[in-house]
Design an enzyme around this catalytic site. Sequence first.
Site, PDB file in Angstrom:
ATOM      1  N   CYS A  77       8.527  63.835  11.270  1.00  0.00           N
ATOM      2  CA  CYS A  77       8.568  62.953  12.094  1.00  0.00           C
ATOM      3  C   CYS A  77       8.617  63.448  13.662  1.00  0.00           C
ATOM      4  O   CYS A  77       8.123  62.633  14.582  1.00  0.00           O
ATOM      5  CB  CYS A  77       9.970  62.452  12.028  1.00  0.00           C
ATOM      6  N   HIS A  94      11.105  57.855  18.142  1.00  0.00           N
ATOM      7  CA  HIS A  94      10.555  57.936  16.760  1.00  0.00           C
ATOM      8  C   HIS A  94      11.354  56.973  15.713  1.00  0.00           C
ATOM      9  O   HIS A  94      12.592  56.779  15.883  1.00  0.00           O
ATOM     10  CB  HIS A  94      10.650  59.387  16.232  1.00  0.00           C
ATOM     11  N   ASN A 111       9.735  53.765   8.589  1.00  0.00           N
ATOM     12  CA  ASN A 111       9.508  54.942   9.078  1.00  0.00           C
ATOM     13  C   ASN A 111       8.208  55.311   8.678  1.00  0.00           C
ATOM     14  O   ASN A 111       8.106  55.630   7.636  1.00  0.00           O
ATOM     15  CB  ASN A 111      10.729  55.736   8.742  1.00  0.00           C
TER      16      ASN A 111
END
Length: 333
Positions: free
Chosen positions: A114, A259, A289
């Site tokens: 990430c 993020h 995500n």
Amino acid sequence: MLHSRIAGIGHHVPERIITNDYLSTIIDTNDDWITERTGIKERRFIDPEKDTVANMAAKASRMALDRAGVKAEEIEFIVFATITSDYYFPGSGVLLQRELGLESIPAMDIKNACSGFIYALSTADQFIRTGMYKKVLVIGAEIQSTALDLTTRGRGTAVIFGDGAGAAVLEASDQPGVLSTHLHSDGRFAEELYVKDPGSSRPHEERQAEQILDTSGFKVYMNGNLVFKHAVVRFMEVINEALDANGATKEEIDLLIPHQANLRISNYIQAKLGLPDEKVYNNIMRYGNTTAGSIPIAMSEAWEEGKIKENQVICLAAFGSGFTWASALIRWK
Ligand code: COA
């Protein structure tokens, strides 16, 4: 003194929309649980006949190049962040280089989950600052869907992740665009959010065994509670580190793009920083995500919506597997 600036940003997401209600028909979950715990309403899953990490990245790149007014042939270096490269090796950077028809320019893969896009941005920024390259393509792209355990056993992670790609054209500038980047990791937590296989940590006989495919080692393992607790602390630290390094205050942030891990994490950071809604960009509701893809996809959409304007200060921040965490402060030029 040499600096880098983002000259153009683009993204591509697969067409197939997977709603929470659809997931509820195949695993024991429901829209209320997913919405309340994560903020996600839907995500995109690839069509395996059509989409690859590299070709989604190519579409995102063409959009970024177009918006930058830069021809693909002008790109001198590709930095490609992904943990789901099309092959175990080589990485997807070379596949993108091939897709774009760019002969023999270097392509580097970054595997920091990430935080990958900010690691890639920082890497590209260093190459530009030293004068080695003038135009670099920075990518974050991911296909998570085909690795998810879409059964009730995997529901803790299956509802969170999605697919997509984002790209930025970074170019040399005499004015600072990328003001600073800060990168961190703490490998003590490597196994708290990871995919074990096909890793080399298994002994020879296990790596050769046909049964290895039957293990859960190919599926995402995540200690969600622990990840959450570390994420909220590290996000704040690394954002404050960026502000301090630039002698800036949180009021000077025009847009924070965290993020997209979980809407509750974003909301927590927003509240801690005391930022109004219009200064924080979230699109996790629509995409889940997308790991390394999440920041450039969000940045590209925010730009399209007119939320990123000339001369504004944009703060990017990420946390993820490793654990790794990172931030970038950017003046949009
Ligand atoms: N649908 C319905 N119920 C679910 C579920 C789902 N998809 N997933 C888990 N549950 C259940 C659990 O089985 C558990 O049930 P129990 O209380 O009967 O044992 C209950 O919900 C709570 O599970 P828990 O894992 O403690 O939930 P949580 O509040 O921690 O939320 C996450 C789970 C994953 C949403 C949360 O931990 C999180 O967002 N963590 C951070 C993850 C992240 O950001 N990862 C990416 C980092 S880059």
